[in-house]
Design a protein around this motif. Sequence first.
Motif, mmCIF file in Angstrom:
data_model
loop_
_atom_site.group_PDB
_atom_site.id
_atom_site.type_symbol
_atom_site.label_atom_id
_atom_site.label_comp_id
_atom_site.label_asym_id
_atom_site.label_seq_id
_atom_site.Cartn_x
_atom_site.Cartn_y
_atom_site.Cartn_z
ATOM 1 N N THR A 245 0.707 -0.973 0.481
ATOM 2 C CA THR A 245 0.050 0.300 0.267
ATOM 3 C C THR A 245 0.378 1.332 -0.116
ATOM 4 O O THR A 245 1.956 1.304 0.665
ATOM 5 C CB THR A 245 -1.089 0.334 1.231
ATOM 6 O OG1 THR A 245 -0.160 0.532 2.686
ATOM 7 C CG2 THR A 245 -1.899 -1.422 1.373
ATOM 8 N N VAL A 246 0.270 2.172 -0.419
ATOM 9 C CA VAL A 246 0.945 3.400 -0.349
ATOM 10 C C VAL A 246 1.181 3.869 1.391
ATOM 11 O O VAL A 246 2.391 4.631 1.263
ATOM 12 C CB VAL A 246 -0.394 4.511 -0.536
ATOM 13 C CG1 VAL A 246 0.339 6.324 -0.796
ATOM 14 C CG2 VAL A 246 -0.782 4.396 -2.255
ATOM 15 N N ASP A 247 0.835 3.464 2.136
ATOM 16 C CA ASP A 247 0.164 3.867 3.364
ATOM 17 C C ASP A 247 1.971 3.219 3.638
ATOM 18 O O ASP A 247 2.970 3.411 4.654
ATOM 19 C CB ASP A 247 -0.291 3.223 4.494
ATOM 20 C CG ASP A 247 -1.793 4.497 4.481
ATOM 21 O OD1 ASP A 247 -1.514 5.399 4.809
ATOM 22 O OD2 ASP A 247 -2.812 4.127 4.005
ATOM 23 N N ILE A 252 7.915 3.918 5.451
ATOM 24 C CA ILE A 252 9.305 3.323 5.492
ATOM 25 C C ILE A 252 10.096 5.359 4.204
ATOM 26 O O ILE A 252 11.281 4.845 5.487
ATOM 27 C CB ILE A 252 9.567 2.784 4.031
ATOM 28 C CG1 ILE A 252 9.519 1.227 3.920
ATOM 29 C CG2 ILE A 252 11.214 3.034 3.150
ATOM 30 C CD1 ILE A 252 8.716 0.205 2.571
ATOM 31 N N LEU A 253 9.060 5.938 3.739
ATOM 32 C CA LEU A 253 9.569 6.853 3.656
ATOM 33 C C LEU A 253 10.088 8.072 5.468
ATOM 34 O O LEU A 253 10.893 8.600 5.157
ATOM 35 C CB LEU A 253 8.433 7.496 2.822
ATOM 36 C CG LEU A 253 9.409 9.050 2.454
ATOM 37 C CD1 LEU A 253 10.179 9.195 1.352
ATOM 38 C CD2 LEU A 253 8.195 9.537 1.147
ATOM 39 N N ILE A 265 13.556 14.559 5.048
ATOM 40 C CA ILE A 265 12.825 14.110 3.759
ATOM 41 C C ILE A 265 13.653 14.733 2.686
ATOM 42 O O ILE A 265 14.880 15.576 2.865
ATOM 43 C CB ILE A 265 11.760 14.513 3.495
ATOM 44 C CG1 ILE A 265 10.936 14.253 2.768
ATOM 45 C CG2 ILE A 265 11.658 15.734 3.350
ATOM 46 C CD1 ILE A 265 9.176 13.776 2.502
ATOM 47 N N THR A 266 14.059 14.129 2.040
ATOM 48 C CA THR A 266 14.863 14.392 0.286
ATOM 49 C C THR A 266 14.465 15.666 -0.287
ATOM 50 O O THR A 266 12.749 15.359 -0.464
ATOM 51 C CB THR A 266 15.064 13.754 -0.639
ATOM 52 O OG1 THR A 266 14.275 12.777 -0.690
ATOM 53 C CG2 THR A 266 16.265 11.965 -0.026
ATOM 54 N N ASN A 311 14.011 -7.158 4.325
ATOM 55 C CA ASN A 311 13.601 -5.999 4.677
ATOM 56 C C ASN A 311 15.080 -4.524 3.797
ATOM 57 O O ASN A 311 14.495 -3.658 4.276
ATOM 58 C CB ASN A 311 13.201 -6.101 6.191
ATOM 59 C CG ASN A 311 12.594 -7.526 6.592
ATOM 60 O OD1 ASN A 311 12.186 -7.924 5.688
ATOM 61 N ND2 ASN A 311 12.658 -7.573 7.732
ATOM 62 N N CYS A 312 15.569 -5.091 3.920
ATOM 63 C CA CYS A 312 16.548 -4.288 3.603
ATOM 64 C C CYS A 312 15.857 -2.512 2.791
ATOM 65 O O CYS A 312 15.741 -2.909 1.458
ATOM 66 C CB CYS A 312 18.414 -4.542 3.355
ATOM 67 S SG CYS A 312 19.261 -3.375 2.357
ATOM 68 N N ILE A 313 16.218 -1.235 3.030
ATOM 69 C CA ILE A 313 14.849 -0.757 2.364
ATOM 70 C C ILE A 313 16.506 0.669 1.887
ATOM 71 O O ILE A 313 17.042 1.569 1.015
ATOM 72 C CB ILE A 313 14.799 0.500 2.970
ATOM 73 C CG1 ILE A 313 15.088 0.921 4.430
ATOM 74 C CG2 ILE A 313 13.275 -0.032 3.734
ATOM 75 C CD1 ILE A 313 14.473 1.690 4.666
#
Lengths: 722, 177
Positions: A245-247, A252-253, A265-266, A311-313
């Motif tokens: 999902t978007v959520d 993560i963001l 935030i970038t 799981n690594c982002i």
Amino acid sequence: MAYTSNKKYRKEISHALDDKFLQTALGNFTSNYPQSRENAFNGKNIEELIHGITDLKRKSVSHINELYSLFKQKATEHGAIIHLASDAEEANSIIEKIASEGNVRSIVKSKSMTSEEIHLNDHLISKGFEVVETDLGEWIIQLRHEGPSHMVMPAIHLSKGQVAETFSDETKQSQPEVIKTLVSVARKELRPRFLKADMGITGANFAIAGTGTIGIVTNEGNARLVTTLPRIHVALIGLEKLIETVDEALKILEVLPKNATGQKITSYITWITGRNECKSSADGKKEYHIVFLDNKRSEIANDKIFSDILNCIRCGACANVCPVYGHIGGHMMGHVYIGPVGHILTYFYHGIDNAAFLADNCINCLACKEVCAAGIDLPSLIKEIQIRINERKGRPVISKTVTALLKNRKMFHRFLKIAKTGQKPFTGNDGFIRHLPLILYKEHSFRTLPVLADEPLRDKWKSIKPVVNNPKLKIGIFAGCLDDFVYPEQVEAAIKLFAANNIESFMPEEQSCCGLPLMMTGDKKNSKIVALRNVMAFKDGGYDAIVTLCASCASFLKGSYPEMEGFNDEEKEQITRFAGKITDFRSFVNKYCSFRSNENVGKTVTYHAPCHLIRGLNLKESAENLITKAGYKFVRSEFENQCCGFGGTYTVKYPEISAAQLEKKLDAAEKTGAEILLTECPGCIMQLRGGADKQKRNISVLHLSEILNCNQNPANVEQKIK
Amino acid sequence: MNNERIELFKKMAEDASAILYIADTENTVVEYIEKIMKLNGYSRFAAPGMPAALCRNLETGGFEKIGSPLRDRAGEIDAGIVNASFGIAETGTLVVNSDNEDIRLATMLSETNFILLNPENIVEKSSDISNELNTWFKKNNYTAFITGPSRTADIERVLTLGAHGPEHLHIILTNNK
């Protein structure tokens, strides 16, 4: 680069340690990062955020096939063409085919670790396409024919002078060593490339299956140009980027940029769903392909031990906090993927030859585990990789020696006693070995080694054990090798303090090494044998607690014993009971002991936090409180929470890095002006005290137990310091 | 209107090196843009998706409007002017629906980017607009989160503004549509 021998690998490491610019760049970054990260997360519950990501990523990884199908359906509905590549070769040929069929000549790329993973540029260039990286760092290393040295800061190893040189070559005119100018050179040089490119290639940070949307996180804005100007867009995405999902993407963001560089935030997040307007395309819409890369990912997703690695982002934080990375940088610490997570990814994605010697270069300080945005237990997985490599390539000599010594307690203890006599010719009269036997090489001479105690703790136990009538508590002492054979005085001080508080101590003789050194060399089998022996040694004592003065032992006994597999139910129950009683010295003192304040001594104390205490046992309360309560002036030193560079067998395997880390720690401690550097682990003491002695530092290294004052044990701190 | 939220948005946007201006009327929007353009010696602007009146006013003021497709005059856009749909207070972020290619290019190829935002559309955190994003993402869509000007720290970790995108970002808070 694949290293063919430990010797060659260590030679490269020495070059990195001699690279002055690299040392300054890494030093500045790794010392600024923790504060920037804390500021970025200000007011947020980091642990809760990390748990959230761990849960959602685990859920996604376990449904990776369903998410792929859903994504494919949704994105196809919106005109995207979805491809699935089983390995690097297939991904390269799919993208090559898209380019040929689209009559592509020039390609612009935004940063993608996945494309680095498959060596996409090399492939496309070899087929005659012009490929330009547009992320500034990536462009610099592309021009220099180098690989990235950090996941999000690929050119962190280079100075502005080196960049100026590279840009001067590229533009055929002299460029100044001025960063602002160099950035505008890149902007000016790359703008026309964006405009003339036929195809843009990006990675993605998110693939949202529920809507078929991709999300790309950047600062420079190049991904927006790459996805807008050329008529064809290809996104290359590892399957593990699939979420529902978007959520989830927003969750993560919330962590990714903060953990990566301490940025809230970038500058840009780009969200793309399906084909979009493209005015240079024949039908006014962009030709849009998404290539998902498997390359063992679906196999890893089903692996009981390693699935968490998906799981690594890709925030790179594990490298930011790794003391080894902080000294040698990414090129010595990975193949394409670098840093702690790179040890593991290299093994899976680039094979055992490229991974050999990397997994070995982990000091096990647990800093990466603590900082990981996705809650991955990186140190344990690195250990597992090491075991797999050992199984295939054979165990190194050091590792075999450790096993031979430790699996038989009586033999080990006899060896130590013989060693005691053997060391005599080398011993000074101040507790340090003054002349190293030839068996130890010169690279180990950065610190003096302690002599073995005249009488080990186990031999003198009966004579030193204080009598306690009607004790309020009965405790077992787990001494550990160093306190037993090198520093028995630390335990002696402790049991006197306990006796003064009406607590009786016992030391079961059958106990041996905790087994951590075996585990550190990847010898799981024998560490289990040792573990069971220790558990059985304490089984019948009826102790209220089992106290150890060694943070590493405590963390291993309490945290790792219960996770070992292959025991029967009764053994498991005994292990759980044993682990439940293990208590570190400070926690025990805080709960059960009082002592006299030593204010009249008027000494200033700084502190080194042992890795296995603050991260292994998760003891987050600062030692400052107890130190102040004991009557000393406390002053915090920089890098208090960083590893001392010891790491047990690590210091034997990588003495150069161990020495560099030790120097950093001692510099910081000495800078505080404190007379005493206090810690709570005999391993750290061996490293720090040996370094302070060898380098004639103006600071004394003591165990917490040695400064606590009581009637039975007047601390006599004056005598213990220089 | 939630003033606390607007204050937070302002602070976070400024922390990210954006310049914030609160315009009371349509006239003051134009006046502000004209002032900044003159200060920088700019002569051309692109304003995809913006009201005709705003463009006319700027043209009357002596500035040249660059029309679609912007990609044909990529090097000439001094100022790019667009609307944002939402603001996210806790990061100072603008949410710009950029399905239109010219909107993407106006916010990327301009030297200075002006983005207009109705303060009523400022939410506290990104998850507060997840419904709206979900609706957008159900169709073909290109959405940008923009926070401050384009930046890089790839050389010696020194923060430098104006990497590939605008060097300056002005956020104009205005109720006028």
